[in-house]
Enzyme design. Structure first.
Site, PDB file in Angstrom:
ATOM      1  N   GLU A  53      -5.816  -8.102  -0.575  1.00  0.00           N
ATOM      2  CA  GLU A  53      -6.502  -7.831   0.701  1.00  0.00           C
ATOM      3  C   GLU A  53      -7.937  -7.443   0.409  1.00  0.00           C
ATOM      4  O   GLU A  53      -8.181  -6.624  -0.481  1.00  0.00           O
ATOM      5  CB  GLU A  53      -5.849  -6.651   1.455  1.00  0.00           C
ATOM      6  CG  GLU A  53      -4.522  -6.940   2.090  1.00  0.00           C
ATOM      7  CD  GLU A  53      -4.024  -5.783   2.982  1.00  0.00           C
ATOM      8  OE1 GLU A  53      -4.828  -4.912   3.376  1.00  0.00           O
ATOM      9  OE2 GLU A  53      -2.808  -5.760   3.252  1.00  0.00           O
ATOM     10  N   GLU A  55       0.772  -1.241   0.000  1.00  0.00           N
ATOM     11  CA  GLU A  55       0.000   0.000   0.000  1.00  0.00           C
ATOM     12  C   GLU A  55       0.806   1.297   0.000  1.00  0.00           C
ATOM     13  O   GLU A  55       0.747   2.064   0.983  1.00  0.00           O
ATOM     14  CB  GLU A  55      -0.971  -0.013   1.199  1.00  0.00           C
ATOM     15  CG  GLU A  55      -1.947  -1.163   1.130  1.00  0.00           C
ATOM     16  CD  GLU A  55      -3.032  -1.117   2.207  1.00  0.00           C
ATOM     17  OE1 GLU A  55      -2.853  -0.430   3.226  1.00  0.00           O
ATOM     18  OE2 GLU A  55      -4.073  -1.773   2.014  1.00  0.00           O
TER      19      GLU A  55
END
Ligand code: BGC
Length: 338
Positions: free
Chosen positions: A277, A159
Site C-alpha cells: 500500500e 496492518e
C-alpha cells in the site's frame, strides 16, 4: 547382461527427475516480481458489507485495470464480518462465492491477485482472544482456494497494530502458516511487520526460517501529515491540510533512507519485498500527490520492489468513477511512464 533394462532404467530416472522439476514451485522472487505493478481494490470487500463504503466491484474494473497496464490487484477482505463468532467460525458460502467471482475476474485478465484478511479489528484490540478465530478463518480460506493457480497469493493480516505488537504478532505467524501449509504447501504468502506494516518495523519481524515461500510486505504513507491530511479516520488530521510534497532534497532524502533500509533488510534475510500500500488522499493537492506517488514508485522500482497503489476508485483513487476515466497523471506515476 542385456543393455535394455539399463536403458529403461535411465529413461525412467530421467522422466522422474523431469516430473520432480516440473512440480517445483516458481522461484518466490519471480512470483513477487509478477505483482509489479498493482492496485488495491479498496473500499469494497473490506467494508462490513460490500457497497456500504460506496464501492461495489464490477467486472469492467478488472478489464480497465489490465488494459491500463497494471499486472496485479490486491483485494482487501473483511472475512470476519462474514463468519460465525463461534468455532468453527464458518464463513458465509455466499461471501466465498463473491470472492471467487473477484478472483476469477482477476485471473481472466491475467492479473495476479492478493487476497488478505483486512479490518479484523478485534485482532488489534484483543489479539490473544481472537487468534483462534483468525486461524479458523485461514483454515477455511486456504482449503477453499487450494486448487487455485500460483497467481493467487494469500496475505495473513493487514496492518497489525495497537495491542497486536511485533512481540505478539511474530509467534502467531508460524501458527497461521501452519494451517495454510496443510493445504497450500507451496502457495506464496505475504506477511508484514507490526505498527501498521511499517517499514521501520521490518527489523522486528521474525519469520520461520524454513518457509521460503514468503513475500514481505510494508506500507508507505510517509509523511503522514501529507498523505493523510484531512482524512476523516485520522484524528486531528484537518490540522495538516495544505501540506505539500514537492520532492525537495530533504523530502527525497527521507524516502531514500527508508527504502535503502528496507532493501538492505530484505537482502540480509534473502526475502522478496512488496510495497502493498502507498498513496496520498484526495485532500492533498493533486500535483503533490502525483509527485509523491512517482517518487515512491521509482524508489521502489530502483530497488526491485513491486508496488500496489492504495487504491483504485475511492478517496485515493487512480480511477475517477464519476467521470469514468483514469486520473491519468496519477496512473502514469504508478506506471512510472512519466
Ligand atoms: C486501510 C484503509 C485506509 C488506508 C489508508 C488501509 O490499510 O484499510 O481503511 O484508507 O489504509 O489509510
Amino acid at each position: 547382461m542385456s543393455r535394455f533394462p539399463l536403458a529403461l532404467l535411465l529413461a525412467f530416472t530421467l522422466t522422474f527427475a523431469a516430473t520432480l522439476r516440473a512440480a517445483e514451485p516458481e522461484d518466490i522472487f519471480k512470483t513477487a516480481k509478477r505483482l509489479e505493478r498493482g492496485v488495491n481494490l479498496g473500499n469494497a470487500l473490506e467494508a462490513p458489507r460490500e457497497g456500504e463504503w460506496g464501492l461495489t466491484l464490477k467486472a469492467e474494473y478488472f478489464a480497465k485495470i489490465a488494459h491500463a497496464g497494471l499486472r496485479s490487484v490486491r483485494i482487501p477482505i473483511s472475512w470476519s464480518s462474514h463468519a460465525a463468532a463461534e468455532p468453527p467460525y464458518t464463513i458465509d458460502p455466499k461471501f466465498f462465492e463473491r470472492i471467487d467471482w473477484a478472483v476469477d475476474q482477476a485471473l481472466a485478465h491475467k492479473l495476479s491477485v492478493v487476497i488478505n484478511v483486512h479490518h479484523f479489528g478485534e485482532m488489534d484490540s484483543d489479539p490473544e482472544s481472537h487468534l483462534p478465530r483468525l486461524v479458523g478463518l485461514w483454515k477455511q480460506i486456504a482449503t477453499h482456494f487450494r486448487s487455485r493457480p500460483g497467481e493467487v497469493i494469500f496475505e495473513l493480516l493487514n496492518e497489525p497494530h495497537d495491542k497486536l505488537t511485533d512481540e505478539l504478532w511474530n509467534p502467531m505467524i508460524p501458527q497461521l502458516l501452519g494451517v495454510i501449509r496443510e493445504t497450500n504447501p507451496e502457495r506464496a504468502v505475504i506477511v508484514g511487520a507490526g505498527h501498521w506494516n511499517s517499514v521501520h518495523n521490518l527489523e522486528k519481524l521474525k519469520l520461520p526460517a524454513a518457509d521460503r515461500r514468503l513475500i514481505v510486505t510494508f506500507h508507505y504513507y510517509e509523511p503522514l501529515h501529507f498523505t493523510h491530511q484531512a482524512a476523516s479516520w485520522v484524528p486531528e488530521s484537518t490540522k495538516w491540510k495544505g501540506e505539500t510534497w514537492r520532492g525537495t532534497e530533504t523530502q527525497v532524502a527521507v524516502l531514500t533512507k527508508d527504502f535503502d533500509e528496507a532493501a538492505a533488510w530484505a537482502k540480509s534475510q534473502a526475502r522478496p519485498l512488496y510495497l502493498g500500500e502507498f498513496g496520498a488522499y484526495e485532500e492533498a493537492d493533486f500535483e503533490s500527490r502525483v509527485t509523491w506517488t512517482r517518487a515512491v514508485a521509482q524508489a521502489a522500482a530502483q530497488r526491485g520492489i513491486p508496488t500496489c497503489y492504495w487504491e483504485f476508485g475511492a478517496g485515493f483513487g487512480l480511477f475517477d468513477r464519476d467521470a469514468n476515466r483514469w486520473r491519468d497523471a496519477l496512473l502514469q506515476a504508478v506506471l512510472k511512464n512519466k
